[in-house]
Structures are given as structure tokens and as C-alpha cells.
Design a protein around this motif. Structure first.
Motif, PDB file in Angstrom:
ATOM      1  N   PHE A  28       0.830  -1.204   0.000  1.00  0.00           N
ATOM      2  CA  PHE A  28       0.000   0.000   0.000  1.00  0.00           C
ATOM      3  C   PHE A  28       0.863   1.252   0.000  1.00  0.00           C
ATOM      4  N   GLN A  29       1.910   1.231   0.827  1.00  0.00           N
ATOM      5  CA  GLN A  29       2.797   2.389   0.913  1.00  0.00           C
ATOM      6  C   GLN A  29       3.469   2.644  -0.428  1.00  0.00           C
ATOM      7  N   VAL A  65      14.657   5.200  -3.150  1.00  0.00           N
ATOM      8  CA  VAL A  65      14.348   3.901  -2.562  1.00  0.00           C
ATOM      9  C   VAL A  65      13.600   4.142  -1.261  1.00  0.00           C
ATOM     10  N   TYR A  66      12.666   3.250  -0.982  1.00  0.00           N
ATOM     11  CA  TYR A  66      11.874   3.335   0.247  1.00  0.00           C
ATOM     12  C   TYR A  66      11.923   1.989   0.950  1.00  0.00           C
ATOM     13  N   ARG A  67      12.038   2.032   2.275  1.00  0.00           N
ATOM     14  CA  ARG A  67      11.989   0.800   3.057  1.00  0.00           C
ATOM     15  C   ARG A  67      11.037   1.004   4.223  1.00  0.00           C
ATOM     16  N   ILE A 125      20.703   2.679   1.980  1.00  0.00           N
ATOM     17  CA  ILE A 125      19.613   2.138   2.794  1.00  0.00           C
ATOM     18  C   ILE A 125      19.936   0.740   3.323  1.00  0.00           C
ATOM     19  N   ASP A 126      20.794   0.006   2.604  1.00  0.00           N
ATOM     20  CA  ASP A 126      21.183  -1.326   3.080  1.00  0.00           C
ATOM     21  C   ASP A 126      22.190  -1.255   4.226  1.00  0.00           C
ATOM     22  N   HIS A 185      13.898   0.647  12.881  1.00  0.00           N
ATOM     23  CA  HIS A 185      12.522   0.409  13.300  1.00  0.00           C
ATOM     24  C   HIS A 185      11.549   1.441  12.738  1.00  0.00           C
ATOM     25  N   ASP A 186      12.072   2.453  12.055  1.00  0.00           N
ATOM     26  CA  ASP A 186      11.231   3.461  11.420  1.00  0.00           C
ATOM     27  C   ASP A 186      11.351   3.279   9.911  1.00  0.00           C
TER      28      ASP A 186
END
Length: 448
Positions: free
Chosen positions: A210-211, A229-231, A419-420, A427-428
Motif C-alpha cells: 500500500f505504501q 528507494v523506500y523501506r 539504505i542497506d 525500526h522506522d
């Protein structure tokens, strides 16, 4: 003859019975203590399994916990194929490195032999001699010697999910009825833990999907380059408020923005989508500096929505002489990072301004910095650098080192690397957006 010598019959029974009874009582108390300890061990095991949420961790914990409860040297959990006729996954524990090395190259069991017997007959199975069992087909070369077996089916929602196998008690004795009862109880709890882990994964995957649907796929920014990139957050169901966008405007300026809506729920996700879409419309409609765009956005959102507090950073990157300049404004957001072509890094530290949704009437500052050709502007959310065990400055320094060590890396690889290997807690949710100005050979005349 001494007193008492020669006593016999009822007289002797009366003298010895209290001692015998005390021994019996002591033995019973010892047995009760042992049973109590084992039941406590079972309860602790159930709690231990229930704490895990990742399915792979749950399955491995089930095996190791079962081994501990009955003192088994080896353990395995075979996950059934959808057809229910064979195994599609086999989790093992107890094998030494040498034993695993001997089994290298040998495929895991598919559900034949004694293991297959439990698949087709899911009642608890205790075997004192595997080789003598009618269904036995032997072991593959290099397999450790196993004589005894305890097998119990694991069910999820009334359907057999897999089978739990244990072999070789450390004390050399075969598994008994008490072992069977304990593992049957554990298997019931294991089924619940597996179902919880599957639900966790489903919720997490749905939230992430969804995000991602709400976030854009970057359009062609030529002659600039862009990647993002999104995580999502590690916790299931935590819809993040992180968002980004980058577009090439009609005046050949590349606009890049990143933001973070306070909260981790549907309201935050909806607010994120509203803010991003409204901001894109304002960017196309107006040529005002970033501070003016933010002021208009803040006024509009304040008038028509109940927007949660939002931090954001908006930058316009345009040609200037032989290089480029970045014109940016921050609404309470962490400063963007510039990576120069030679690997030098600097944060564009400047007055951040108030977050959106606090006071639309407050003045918003603008800032300008010249960028050489081939520079990379990195915008990111604070989840990338925040960690409870160290200061945010430490996280920012580590991120700059990571980016500066790879100045020429393709942008898709760069944002993925950041990001890796982020220094944050994880946790965010996190987002990274990078825009690179054209290389010196491209020439800024292609931009404006």
C-alpha cells in the motif's frame, strides 16, 4: 542377646515401615518436582516461540525448543507442500559443521521412508529402531547415524502444516510417552505461533505494498539523473509517512522533495499522498522559490485538511554558468547531503524553518549553494540515521562516509547501498532520494 535382636514378623514391619514410607514420599516429591520443572519448561518454550514474529525464526525456534524439552541431539521440521504429499522445506538443528559438510550437495528429504509415514499417517510416532521400521528406506551417504525417532504433526487452522522430527536422546534411551505428550503440547502451540507469523508477514507485506502504491515512480529527469528507494518500518501494520518526489519542471529545473508525516497509520499515509500531490501541482503552477511553495502549501493544507505535522525539504536544481546551483528550503527536516565528484561531502546545514502544520504564518527561509557538475544531492528521512544508542550527529557522519566512499556509483546502486548499510536503528520507515547534476562533459547548456 541384645535388646531387639531376633525381632521378627509384625514387630519388625512396624520398625521399618516409617523409613520406607519416607523414602516413597521423597521419591514422589522428587517426581512431582521433575514434572513441575518439565511443565515450566514447556510453558517457557511456548512463550519463547510466541515472541518470534518472522516465520523463518519461528520454524527454527520450534525445532530447537523441542530438542531442549526432550533432550534430543537432532531435530527437524518438515514443511509440507500445498499438495500435502511431500515436503517443500526442511529446517534442521543439531548437526555439527562436519556433519553438515558431509551432507553438502545432498537434497533435503522430500517425504519418503519413515518421514513420509508421518505425512500420510499424522498420528504421533515413536520409533526405537528406524532401520527396522517397515517404511524405512535408509539414510543418504554421509548422514549421521540415527536410531530413535519421535515424530509429531504440526497443524495450523486444522490443516497439517508440517511434521516435527526428533532423534537420539542424549541419555541414549528411546523416547517415551512423556516425551510424546510434551512434544504434542508444543506442536499445538507451534501451530498458533506459525499462524501468527504468517499473519504478521501478510500485514507487513500489505502495508508495504500500500505504501509503495502511494509513492511515485520517478519520471525521466534528463539531463539530470535521479533514483529513490523506500523501506518500510520493521513493525507490521506501521504505515509510514515518508515520501519523496522528483520532477523536471517546464523551465528545465529539476525539483526534488522529501518529507516525513508524523505518525504511522492510515491518516499519515493519506496525508502523505495529499501533501505530495498538492506540492507537485504547486511546483508546476508557480516559479516561486521553495520557501514560497512551502508557504502556499502550508496555507492550503491548513485551510482544507487536518494535516499532521510534517517535515520536508524542497530543492530546485538549475544551471548557473558552468555549473549548477541548488535553491532549497527546509520545513524542519534533516539537512540534505552533497557528494562532490571527488568524494568530498557536506551537509547543507542552514536554518531549517518550522515543520508544515505548525504555523502557516511564520517566515520560511531560502538557501542557495553552487554545485559543480557531476555532484549528487542526497535527501533522506531521519529513520536512516537515528539510533537510540548514539547521537544523530554520529549517524550523519557515518552516512556521509558511506556516500563519500562511492562518489561515482550509479544512483540506483548508491541509494540502495545507503539504505542497506544505514546507521539508523531500522525500526522506522526510511526513504532516500538522490539527484545528480550532469557531468562536465554534458554541459549545463542542455539544462536551461
Amino acid at each position: 542377646m541384645a535388646a531387639g535382636e531376633g525381632a521378627s514378623g509384625p514387630e519388625r514391619d512396624l520398625r521399618w515401615r516409617p523409613d520406607t514410607q519416607l523414602e516413597e514420599i521423597a521419591a514422589q516429591l522428587q517426581e512431582l518436582s521433575r514434572v513441575k520443572d518439565r511443565m515450566q519448561g514447556l510453558l517457557d518454550a511456548v512463550l519463547s516461540i510466541s515472541r518470534e514474529l518472522e516465520l523463518s525464526e519461528v520454524l527454527h525456534r520450534i525445532v530447537t525448543t523441542a530438542m531442549e524439552l526432550v533432550g534430543a541431539r537432532y531435530g527437524a521440521l518438515g514443511v509440507l507442500h500445498r499438495s500435502g504429499r511431500s515436503l517443500e522445506q526442511f529446517i534442521t538443528a543439531g548437526l555439527s559443521d562436519e556433519e553438515r559438510a558431509r551432507l553438502a550437495g545432498i537434497d533435503f528429504p522430500r517425504g519418503r521412508g519413515v518421514l513420509g509415514h508421518l505425512i500420510h499417517h499424522p498420528e504421533p510416532l515413536r520409533v526405537e529402531n528406524i532401520a527396522a521400521h517397515p517404511s524405512s528406506v535408509g539414510f543418504p551417504p554421509g548422514h549421521p547415524r540415527m536410531g530413535t525417532l519421535l515424530g509429531v504433526a504440526v497443524s495450523v487452522r486444522g490443516k497439517i502444516y508440517g511434521d516435527l522430527y526428533l532423534s537420539e536422546r542424549h541419555d541414549g534411551r528411546p523416547f517415551d510417552r512423556e516425551d510424546e505428550a510434551v512434544i504434542v503440547s508444543l506442536a499445538a502451540a507451534a501451530g498458533i505461533a506459525i499462524e501468527n507469523a504468517r499473519l504478521y508477514g501478510s500485514v507487513r507485506d500489505s502495508a508495504e505494498h500500500f505504501q509503495r502504491l502511494l509513492l511515485p515512480t520517478l519520471s525521466d529527469l534528463s539531463p539530470f539523473q535521479g533514483a529513490a528507494v523506500y523501506r518500510p518500518a520493521a513493525d507490521p501494520g506501521r504505515l509510514g509517512g515518508d515520501w519523496y518526489d522528483a520532477i523536471l519542471l517546464p523551465d528545465n529545473v529539476c525539483a526534488a522533495v522529501i518529507g516525513d508525516v508524523l505518525g504511522h497509520d492510515l491518516l499519515a499515509a493519506a496525508a502523505m499522498a495529499q501533501t505530495r500531490n498538492m506540492l507537485r501541482a504547486l511546483l508546476y503552477d508557480r516559479r516561486t522559490p521553495p520557501s514560497g511553495i512551502f508557504r502556499q502549501l502550508d496555507d492550503t493544507l491548513d485551510a482544507i485538511t487536518d494535516l499532521p505535522i510534517t517535515t520536508a525539504c524542497l530543492a530546485r536544481i538549475e544551471a548557473q554558468g558552468t555549473g549548477y546551483r541548488v535553491h532549497w528550503s527546509s520545513a524542519g527536516h534533516v539537512a540534505p547531503l552533497v557528494v562532490h565528484p571527488d568524494g568530498r561531502t557536506e551537509y547543507l546545514d542552514a536554518e531549517p524553518g518550522l515543520p508544515l502544520g505548525v504555523d502557516p504564518g511564520q517566515h520560511r527561509p531560502d538557501h542557495v549553494r553552487v554545485l559543480p557538475a557531476g555532484s549528487t544531492l542526497v535527501l533522506f528521512t531521519d529513520g536512516l540515521v537515528e539510533h537510540p544508542s548514539h547521537s544523530i550527529d554520529y549517524g550523519l557522519d557515518r552516512l556521509a562516509e558511506l556516500a563519500g566512499a562511492r562518489p561515482g556509483l550509479p544512483l540506483e546502486d548508491l541509494v540502495r547501498t545507503l539504505i542497506d548499510n544505514h546507521p539508523g536503528e531500522g525500526h522506522d520507515d526510511m526513504a532516500v532520494l538522490a539527484v545528480r547534476t550532469p557531468s562536465p562533459g554534458a554541459g549545463p547548456d542542455r539544462v536551461g
